[in-house]
Write an enzyme that holds these catalytic residues in place. Sequence first.
Site, PDB file in Angstrom:
ATOM      1  N   ASN A 123       0.884  -1.288   0.158  1.00 49.95           N
ATOM      2  CA  ASN A 123       0.052   0.063  -0.020  1.00 49.95           C
ATOM      3  C   ASN A 123       0.972   1.257   0.058  1.00 49.95           C
ATOM      4  O   ASN A 123       1.915   1.457   0.562  1.00 49.95           O
ATOM      5  CB  ASN A 123      -0.960  -0.001   1.096  1.00 49.95           C
ATOM      6  CG  ASN A 123      -0.621   0.745   2.153  1.00 49.95           C
ATOM      7  OD1 ASN A 123      -0.744   2.117   2.509  1.00 49.95           O
ATOM      8  ND2 ASN A 123      -0.058   0.347   3.578  1.00 49.95           N
ATOM      9  N   SER A 188       4.979   5.500   8.708  1.00 50.44           N
ATOM     10  CA  SER A 188       4.373   5.172   7.592  1.00 50.44           C
ATOM     11  C   SER A 188       5.485   5.337   6.357  1.00 50.44           C
ATOM     12  O   SER A 188       6.118   6.592   6.459  1.00 50.44           O
ATOM     13  CB  SER A 188       3.208   5.885   7.269  1.00 50.44           C
ATOM     14  OG  SER A 188       2.529   5.811   5.916  1.00 50.44           O
TER      15      SER A 188
END
Length: 366
Positions: A123, A188
């Site tokens: 992702n 992230s």
Amino acid sequence: MNLYRDLLQPLLFSGLRADPETLKVALLRTLEWLDVTQATGILSLLERLFCYRDPCLEVRLWGLSFPNPLGLAAGLDKDGVALGVWPHLGFGFVEVGTVTPQPQPGNPKPRLFRLPQDRAALNCMGFNNQGAAALAERLRRLRQRLIPIGVNLGKGKTTPLEAAATDYLASFRVLRELGDYFVINVSSPNTPGLRSLQAAKHLEPILAALQEENQAKKPLLVKIAPDLDWPEIDAILELAQAYGLAGIIATNTTLRRDNLKTRFLPGLGPLTTAAGGISGAPLRERSTQIIRYIHQATGGQLPIIGVGGIFTLDDALEKLAAGASLLQVYTGWIYEGPSLVPRLLRGLAASRQGACSIPSGRKIVG
């Protein structure tokens, strides 16, 4: 036979079907409809199918009561559109976000890819979300809070790294009365430079600003990357102690591409050069190593939420034995289907062999 895994999943995962993000949006819209309409019959059916309750599964941590140790990780329900449904799917807690102070669209599509050969996903979403105010409104409208709700906080894409603390603080101010615990996401790989905030010199001002604002002493955790080395983790643990953090989430997605069977993604090219983080089975071993390291380094005094590659009961037991107090699933839930939750919970309860007393803040198996 697992109806989802053996019949439905192959259809959803086939190249003839919609891309993963389209399917994810469709799932969330369906769950949002159930939440808004409170379709009692359907919710009752979900509860009968997917909820498993046993007193020995309860975990008491941070002054909160978790009916079981298995939660939904951040990233699936970023905007909290299905908060009223997740308890009926058996989860013991849910984490929403990552949320930023202002709405942002995220990275260009396509940005979510399945890697079935590896039981993984790639992702590169980029913190797409509707913003802190929209999430706050949904939390206020929640009819009944059946399970604890965590809020995962992130930095906006256009905010300079040196001003990152202002973003985390802005979202926290909007949501601090509405979340049961809060997570500082500095790991992230999909927001440029974000992972550099894990360095002590960048992380410390963020922690200082949030804890100064945190007059209600809400549990505050940091979510770390699996790609850190041990000295980097040691530095974070020192800050966690200095600023009274409630725990660590181990871990986020990985940038590593070694030992993967998938080499090429249609429409994206070679996996080795593709942006984004890998989740799922390839993350299992490394996340467990980090859980074990943190548990040993802190003498078991810093609670850990273990996440990464949980597909089976053995995966869950491994992380709990390594020192996790709670667990989260996301990619495993997508691959295995909603029956994963009751299957894991039945196994965890059986592993207790009738012992229904769980020490506060400790793992449920040892």
